[in-house]
Scaffold this motif. Structure first.
Motif, short mmCIF file in Angstrom:
data_model
loop_
_atom_site.label_atom_id
_atom_site.label_comp_id
_atom_site.label_asym_id
_atom_site.label_seq_id
_atom_site.Cartn_x
_atom_site.Cartn_y
_atom_site.Cartn_z
N GLU A 98 -8.13 39.58 25.98
CA GLU A 98 -8.58 40.88 25.48
C GLU A 98 -7.45 41.62 24.77
O GLU A 98 -7.65 42.22 23.72
N ASP A 99 -6.24 41.56 25.35
CA ASP A 99 -5.09 42.21 24.71
C ASP A 99 -4.79 41.58 23.35
O ASP A 99 -4.49 42.28 22.39
N HIS A 100 -4.87 40.26 23.30
CA HIS A 100 -4.60 39.56 22.04
C HIS A 100 -5.57 40.02 20.95
O HIS A 100 -5.15 40.36 19.84
N PHE A 101 -6.85 40.04 21.26
CA PHE A 101 -7.83 40.40 20.24
C PHE A 101 -7.83 41.89 19.95
O PHE A 101 -8.20 42.31 18.86
N ALA A 102 -7.40 42.70 20.89
CA ALA A 102 -7.30 44.14 20.63
C ALA A 102 -6.21 44.40 19.61
O ALA A 102 -6.28 45.38 18.85
N ASP A 103 -5.20 43.53 19.55
CA ASP A 103 -4.09 43.70 18.62
C ASP A 103 -4.39 43.15 17.22
O ASP A 103 -3.60 43.35 16.30
N VAL A 104 -5.50 42.46 17.06
CA VAL A 104 -5.82 41.87 15.75
C VAL A 104 -6.30 42.98 14.82
O VAL A 104 -7.21 43.75 15.15
N ASP A 105 -5.68 43.08 13.68
CA ASP A 105 -6.07 44.07 12.67
C ASP A 105 -7.05 43.39 11.72
O ASP A 105 -6.65 42.57 10.89
N LEU A 106 -8.31 43.72 11.86
CA LEU A 106 -9.34 43.05 11.05
C LEU A 106 -9.19 43.35 9.57
O LEU A 106 -9.47 42.50 8.73
N ASP A 107 -8.73 44.55 9.24
CA ASP A 107 -8.51 44.87 7.82
C ASP A 107 -7.42 43.96 7.25
O ASP A 107 -7.58 43.40 6.15
N ASP A 108 -6.33 43.81 7.99
CA ASP A 108 -5.23 42.96 7.53
C ASP A 108 -5.67 41.50 7.46
O ASP A 108 -5.34 40.79 6.51
N LEU A 109 -6.44 41.07 8.46
CA LEU A 109 -6.93 39.70 8.47
C LEU A 109 -7.85 39.43 7.26
O LEU A 109 -7.72 38.41 6.58
N THR A 110 -8.73 40.38 6.96
CA THR A 110 -9.63 40.24 5.81
C THR A 110 -8.84 40.24 4.51
O THR A 110 -9.07 39.40 3.63
N ARG A 111 -7.89 41.16 4.38
CA ARG A 111 -7.07 41.25 3.17
C ARG A 111 -6.29 39.95 2.97
O ARG A 111 -6.23 39.41 1.86
N THR A 112 -5.72 39.41 4.05
CA THR A 112 -4.96 38.16 3.98
C THR A 112 -5.86 37.01 3.54
O THR A 112 -5.48 36.20 2.69
N ALA A 113 -7.06 36.94 4.11
CA ALA A 113 -7.99 35.86 3.74
C ALA A 113 -8.39 35.96 2.28
O ALA A 113 -8.41 34.95 1.56
N LEU A 114 -8.68 37.17 1.82
CA LEU A 114 -9.09 37.33 0.43
C LEU A 114 -7.94 37.12 -0.54
O LEU A 114 -8.11 36.49 -1.59
N ASN A 115 -6.76 37.61 -0.20
CA ASN A 115 -5.61 37.44 -1.09
C ASN A 115 -5.15 35.98 -1.12
O ASN A 115 -4.56 35.54 -2.11
#
Length: 146
Positions: A98-115
């Motif tokens: 739960e701590d690991h996934f709470a720290d995931v920034d979905l905006d950053d993850l999406t931006r990284t995937a798209l870029n």
């Protein structure tokens, strides 16, 4: 339980035996039957019978043996029925996850995937993300920012 239910269960068992034997005889259609299994209701009425090859007989015996062993070793689970077992996850492990996934920034993850995608593939990547998570626009993003 009604007699109709008992007959339906008996027929379902026979149907599976026929399927098993059919799968076995596909490779060797000329093999002789080794076993005749008759299925009767509790009051003795014949439901039907199945002729099984030697291999189908052996496989049926192994399967029944496995179920019997399970019923003897895990009687409470066997008596409880076919419900999906609920695995017990270690509480500390669950907290770490739960701590690991709470720290995931979905905006950053999406931006990284798209870029990271080729410009021609960005629309397909966006659709794949939307298919997985649903379309969730960022609160301050303009079209094309992500």
């Amino acid at each position: 339980m009604s007699t109709a239910d008992d007959r339906a269960r008996a027929q379902a068992l026979l149907d599976e035996l026929y399927r098993l034997n059919g799968a076995d005889t596909l490779g060797n259609p000329n093999q002789a039957a080794a076993t005749r299994i008759q299925v009767r209701t509790a009051d003795g009425q014949l439901v039907d019978e199945a002729l099984l090859s030697a291999r189908s007989t052996d496989e049926t015996t192994l399967a029944i043996s496995a179920v019997a062993e399970y019923a003897l070793v895990m009687p409470a689970d066997y008596q409880a029925g076919r419900g999906t077992p609920t695995p017990k996850v270690d509480d500390l492990l669950m907290a770490d996850i739960e701590d690991h996934f709470a720290d995931v920034d979905l905006d950053d993850l999406t931006r990284t995937a798209l870029n990271g995608a080729a410009p021609a593939d960005r629309m397909a990547v966006t659709r794949a993300i939307d298919d997985m998570f649903g379309h969730i626009p960022h609160w301050d993003a303009e079209d094309g920012d992500l």
